[in-house]
Structure formats: structure tokens, C-alpha cells
Design a protein around this motif. Sequence first.
Motif, short mmCIF file in Angstrom:
data_model
loop_
_atom_site.label_atom_id
_atom_site.label_comp_id
_atom_site.label_asym_id
_atom_site.label_seq_id
_atom_site.Cartn_x
_atom_site.Cartn_y
_atom_site.Cartn_z
N HIS A 179 0.81 -1.22 0.00
CA HIS A 179 0.00 0.00 0.00
C HIS A 179 0.85 1.27 0.00
N VAL A 180 2.16 1.14 0.16
CA VAL A 180 3.05 2.31 0.23
C VAL A 180 3.51 2.67 -1.19
N ARG A 181 3.24 3.89 -1.57
CA ARG A 181 3.60 4.35 -2.90
C ARG A 181 5.00 4.97 -2.92
N ILE A 182 5.55 5.08 -4.14
CA ILE A 182 6.83 5.76 -4.35
C ILE A 182 6.61 6.88 -5.35
N ALA A 183 7.02 8.09 -4.99
CA ALA A 183 6.88 9.26 -5.86
C ALA A 183 8.25 9.65 -6.42
N VAL A 184 8.30 9.83 -7.74
CA VAL A 184 9.55 10.18 -8.42
C VAL A 184 9.31 11.42 -9.27
N ASN A 185 10.23 12.39 -9.15
CA ASN A 185 10.11 13.61 -9.96
C ASN A 185 10.51 13.33 -11.40
N LEU A 186 9.71 13.87 -12.33
CA LEU A 186 9.96 13.72 -13.76
C LEU A 186 10.18 15.12 -14.34
N SER A 187 11.38 15.39 -14.83
CA SER A 187 11.68 16.72 -15.36
C SER A 187 10.99 16.92 -16.71
#
Length: 890
Positions: free
Chosen positions: A609-617
Motif C-alpha cells: 500500500h506504500v507508494r513511491i513518488a519520483v520527480n519527472l523533469s
Amino acid sequence: MRRSRFAKAIESSSAAPERVSISQSLWFDLTSPERIEDEVVAEWRSAGLNHAPALLFATHLLLLFAYFGIHPAPWGTSAATTALIPAGLALLLDAVAIVGIWLRSRTEIAAHSVIRLLFGYLAISGALWLLFASLTAQSGEVALAFGLVGAGLAATGVVSVNSPPLAIANALVACGAAFMFADTFAGGARMAGFSILLVIYSIAGARTSIVIERRRQQLDNEARKATRFVDEFENSGQGWFWETNAEGTLSYVSQQLADDFQCQPSDLLGRQFTDLMSVDNEDREERKTLGFHLSARFPFSDVVVRAASDQDIHWSLSGNPIFDERGRFLGFRGIGTDLTEQRRSEQEITRLARFDSLTGLPNRAMMRQTLEEALKNAARRQKGCALFLIDLDRFKNVNDTLGHPVGDALLRQVAQRLTSVMGDHGQIGRLGGDEFKAVLPGTVDLGLLESLARTLIEQVSRPYMIEGHKVTIGASVGVAIGDPGRTGADALVRNADLALYAAKGDGRGKHKIYEPSMHSEASDRQVLENDLRQALDRDELWVAYQPVVHASTEQVCGFEALVRWNHPVRGPISPAKFIPLAEECGMIPKIGKFVLQAALKEAAAWPDHVRIAVNLSPIQFNDPGIAEMVGTLLKESGVRSQRLELELTEGVFLSEGALTDETFAKLKEVGVRLALDDFGTGYSSLGYLKKAPFDKIKIDQSFVRGAASKTNRNSAIIRAIVTLAETLGMDTTAEGVETHDDLNLIRELGCSQIQGYIFGKPMPGEDARALANLSVVEADGYQTSREPRQRLMRRAIAQIGHRKVEIRLRNISSGGALVDSDAAVAPGTSLTVDIVGVGPVVGEVRWAQKGKFGLEFAEQFDLSRLAPKKEQKNETSILRPWYVEQKVGT
């Protein structure tokens, strides 16, 4: 016998006429032509026989009238009545032939077929007429019959003499008549011999006629070719023809020449040729040269003159005098070439050597010349010169996503805005690509230069509409000031370039004025860039994870992956420093893939249930293969696509178009979630929310930090964002939460998720793994946020009561300060405090104790006013040159 002009033309022709044999001339009219040219000759010969039936009809009709004159009532006897039958048939046959000839123009009967029909027509008509004459002779009128035959044969002979086959048909009829009506054999033989002579004459005439007609056809073909060549030459626009008579007036001109005067060629005929030339001083010598050749009747070539027209038209003329066979002068004939386009091309080549073809601005070479001239003039006038170097931010992104035509249109609009901003202050030019330069001679006032730079950046950063695309870019400006007589062009350009480099390194969209320290900063930046290119291979980059928790339950719901760089010599380097550097040197796609791959690998070990957020330039987003790459990495890691959250900034919308929408659609097909990061800090976020399929809005920390304070309106902004997100069915994450007051306010406002130091700083993967398995994360931080304070004690003078008292201020913040004072003061007292070296500040006493009291400022106080002034040692000669301080007349 005098020969005709046509025969002379044949003899004088370079090509000798083709000889025709007797057999060819005899059967030419009856056989199908073997050559296309002979078809025209056959048509011409057959056309000469079109009136033959009419002539025979008239002859036969006159002879009948003569017959009726002798026999007023021929139907009185059976023999006479019978004789009229073949005569009537002959007339009927004549009428049919006349109608056939008339209908021939509406049909496509070949010429040889017409001659064959005429051959049969003459033979049958002659036979009928002989029968008529024979029956007349049987009725006792031998002399009348002989006359009828003779007159009919004479008319037939006239008709058939132009065609040997018809002459033969006439000869056959004549021979039959000769032996039918002649008294003696000798008489019949003479008549037959005369007919044969007529055939021979017809053959000889046919031979000459065919040869002449073939030659005439050849000459016509050559004339038509020459006419076509003339027409093609005139229509090609490469030149035109002219001709004059002996008096010098025009007898022929081409349409192209008439077009230069906007009239018809007939309007120029009869005018003096020299009247068409201009009499301007610049063309006088050329016109004089042309007049000499015309009057002296000398050939001339390539004489350049200007047309006597309102337009700037130039000609190159060539001509030759014309003389007849007796040497009499008939005039001039020649050609002209329009040099207008050539001259324009030469001018355009010169212009292109100095000006940019896309924007029309001076190019690099021209701007270099302008700068050198400005510096020379500055040395003479003892007045400095400023130089702007302008670089467009994010322009490459527009070119890569929307194509070069849109990029070119954007550069043209940018050039217009730059020219408008610069006005009369200086000259704008384009160096190439997205780089521009401005030379400002005589302008050294720092206030004006900074104002121009700020206005320039502001105007360039306004959105553009190009071919239905909304495009937003930015600009960075480097400024350098040159001392008169001391600074060269190369040094000034180098200084401005270093200032531009510093502006871009400071976050872009800014301007910087050159300082000597920029040399070392540029060198340091170059070394850092080289180290960054090797950082991945050396395992110097790593990924940290900052927790994101549910606002209501304080349970970890995800982490944001953040790249970090541990330099082996410099130690940790701030992302604010190396991320812009990576974007500039093209390392972002490689680093972005590394972060995404490492984050997914780490997330595979977390609860589902734990998400991972990644920045996309924006650079990664605009890569057509980004969706495919994300899908591949998800499969490799085994992480569900819904657990990956890609965070995008408004930079991805700077070049809105079909590609942006297509990328959004592809990413949603992969199944990942999309979040709009730094919401509210751009231009038109509401428009983006309407179009893009975002699942979450991240509220920028500039609105979150200190939101609980009553001195700002951040809470109202957050409430509006949350309401908007709930209406659109989106989650909200508040970034930068650090205090319990802000945390409580964020919860009350209804934010879905919280991210900030109060729940954890960015941490290594193993710590994030342990935190992800906890049920609840406890908030840890200050109760309220404290404003920055200046702890250095400052002296001040205050009016307390009726006397001035020296006081000391400590713990100075933007809202107030702690004051040490020996004078007693009551709470609620309004004071004006004059801080030494800073100036007066108005405030109110909030509390008071013995020897001290708390002062609340009436307005927000700028702590930067307390900063010590920097010494202006080395910068003085650059930022404020020596000649700025001089007075007029000194």
C-alpha cells in the motif's frame, strides 16, 4: 521569266529541296502519306480542288442552257428527251460532290481519300456528259454534241490540271470522246495527244508544287520553332527582344518590356527607344554610351541602363544594326535582360552578410562591428559602453517538441519584443540559435541597465501563441560595462558571458552584472560539471526517501525519492546546485532514469500500500519514449503501476501541443499516477488541471510554512486549493510542514496527505524500509515557527517621554525586538526607534520589565537592512566606472 520571292527563298535556303520522281508525283495524291510533313502537303493540294465540283456544275448548267436555246422543247422527241437523262444525272452528281466538299470540313476524311473520290467523280461525270453528247449527236445535232463535249472537257481540264490522277481521268474521258466524235483518226489522235500533254504538264506541275510545298512546310516548321523559342525566352523572364526602324522608333517590343511600364506592347510602338531610359546622373554615362552606338550604328552589348519608370528597374541591353541587301540601314534589333532581381540579389547577399535572415536583426559579425565602433566612440567621448548577452531559457525544449518551424516563429517574436524593450537605448542583434546581444553605447547607469534587464526578462517570459500552441520560455541576461579606452571588445564579451553564466547558474530568469569573482565561479562550475558527468559511474549519486503520511491517521502512505550527491572532495552538494547543472549539460535523462530505477527497486521491498513518488523533469517528459521506459522499469521491478507516482511541474506545459497530450495518455495507459508538483507557483495552473489527467496536487511549501501565522493569507490559499482538488476528485499533499501549529491547520483545512520535516527528513533506503512497516509515524517538531532573528546587538536612539534615550536592540526579527533600556516605559506606548546605521523604525511596547521591554514593529522589518555593507574595492572600476563620478566640466 522572273522568279518569285518564294522560289528565291528556296534557293537561298541552306537546306536543298528534296527532289520528287515522276512516279511519286503521279501517285502522290492517291496514296496515303508516309511522312507527317506530307500530310500537310496533301491537305494543301486537296484544298486547291475544293471548288472543282462547283466549276463543273456551273459549266454543265451553262451548257444545258445553251442546249435549251437550240432546242426550246427537247422533250418533243424521244431522242432529245432521252439525252436529258444523263445530263440531269451529271448535274445531280455535281451537286452531290459540292455537298460532299462542304461536309468535308466537318469530317476527318483524309486528303488522298478525297482525291480518290474526285477521280471517280470526274470519271463518272465525264462518262455521263459523253453519253449526253452522244444522244444529242444521234438526234442529228453532231455539231452541238461536239461543242458540248469540247466545253465539258475544257472545264474538266481546268479542274484536273493541278492533280495528275484527275488529269488522267480527264484524259481517259477525252480519248473516249475523241474516237467517238472525231471525223478522222488523226483528229482523234490529236485530241488524245493534247490530253496526254495535259497529263504530262500536270505531273511536272505536281513535282514542282510538292517540292515547293514541302520546302514551305519546312520553313513554316522552322519559323514556328523560332517563334516558340522566342516565346519561351520571353516567358522565362531571362530577357526580352526589341527592334527599331531606321528613325530609332520602336517597331517591336516584348511583353516583358511593356510590363516594366505597366502597359501593352502596342503602347510603346512608335516611341523613341532612348525615351525608355532614365536620365538620372548615376546612369548618364551608360545612356551616353548607348546613344553613341545607336547613332553610329555600331553593335553593342551588355550596356547597363536604368528604365524611365517609377520603379527601380535596370536593364542590360545588346543590339545589332540591320541592313538590307543594298546596304541600306533598316534599324536595330537586339535583346534586353532585366538586372533588377540580380541587383536585388546582390543587395540581399550584402544584407545577409550583415543581418540575420530569420529575425532581420544584425548578425554576429555586424554586432561585433557595432561593439568595436561603440568602444572607439566611447574612448573619444570618455563615455562608457554596456553590453547585454541574452540567452533564452527552455528554447531547446520548444524546438525538440514542436519542431523547428515553431522555434523559428518563436525567435521572430522574441526579436520583436527585445527590439521594443531596447528602443533607443541600444542595438539588438542575434548571435545564432537562441542567443542575442545588445550593445548600449554611452549607457553606464546601473539603475537603467538593471531596469532594462528586468523588463527584458519580463517581456520575453510572457506566453506566446504560435500555430495554436501556447509557448512559455524565459531569458537570462549577462551585463558588462566597458571603460572608455580601457576595455576591448573581446574582454567585454568575455565578461558579459561570465555574467550570463552566473545568471543561468543562479536559477535562470535573472540578470547578473559582471564581477571579477565570476572568473573563479565559472571555473569552479566547469570543474563541478566534469565531476557530475562521472558521478554515476563512481557511485557518488544515491537516492533518499522522504515520508508522506495520511493527514488523518498519520500512517505512512508513500515516500518521495530525492537524488543526493556525495562528492568525494566537496562532500554533500545541494540538489539546488547540481540539478540545474545537470539540466544544462544534458545529464538529466540519465540521472532521472537512475533515480526511477533505484526507487522502484527499493519500493519492491515495501508493503504493497506504500507508494513511491519520483520527480519527472520536463526534459524527460518530452522524450517520446518515456512511457515505454517507465513501463519497462515497472516490469523489471515487479512494482504495481498504481504504486508509482510521477511528479510533474508546470514546466511540461511550456510547449503545449499534441505531443504533451499524447505523452499524458501513454503514461495513463501504463497505469501510473500523476501529481502536479509546486502547485500555485506558475502561470496558469487551473488551465493545466482542466486538461491534464492529474491524480494529486502538491501544495508548494511556500504556502504551507507559516500558514498558521495571522500575518499572511496562506491558509485561505490552501483552503481554495483543497476545495478545488476535492471538486476535481484529486488528492492533496501539503509540502514543507515543520511545526505542530501548521500541522493542525493543514488537517483542519482538509489536506489528504502531509510531507515535511515534522514526520521525517529524507533518509536512506534502509531507514525508509523500517519506517514503511510502522503503523503510525509520530509528529516531531516545534509547536510554532519562529521567524529568523538577528542576534547581534544594535544601538539605537528612542524618544521616551520628553528626552532622547540610548537603547540596545537584541533578538531582532521582522516583527519586533527585545530592547534593553534604563528608562521606564509602559506597555502600549508608541515609539520611534532610530537604529544606528539603519534608520527609524516605528513600534509599540507590548510588555515591559525592569531594564527591558518587548517592541512590536508596526510594519514588517527587512532584516537585510541590518547586514553589513560590502566594501566596493575591486568592483568599483567595473560596476561604477571612474568616469561616472566625474562632474561635468572637470
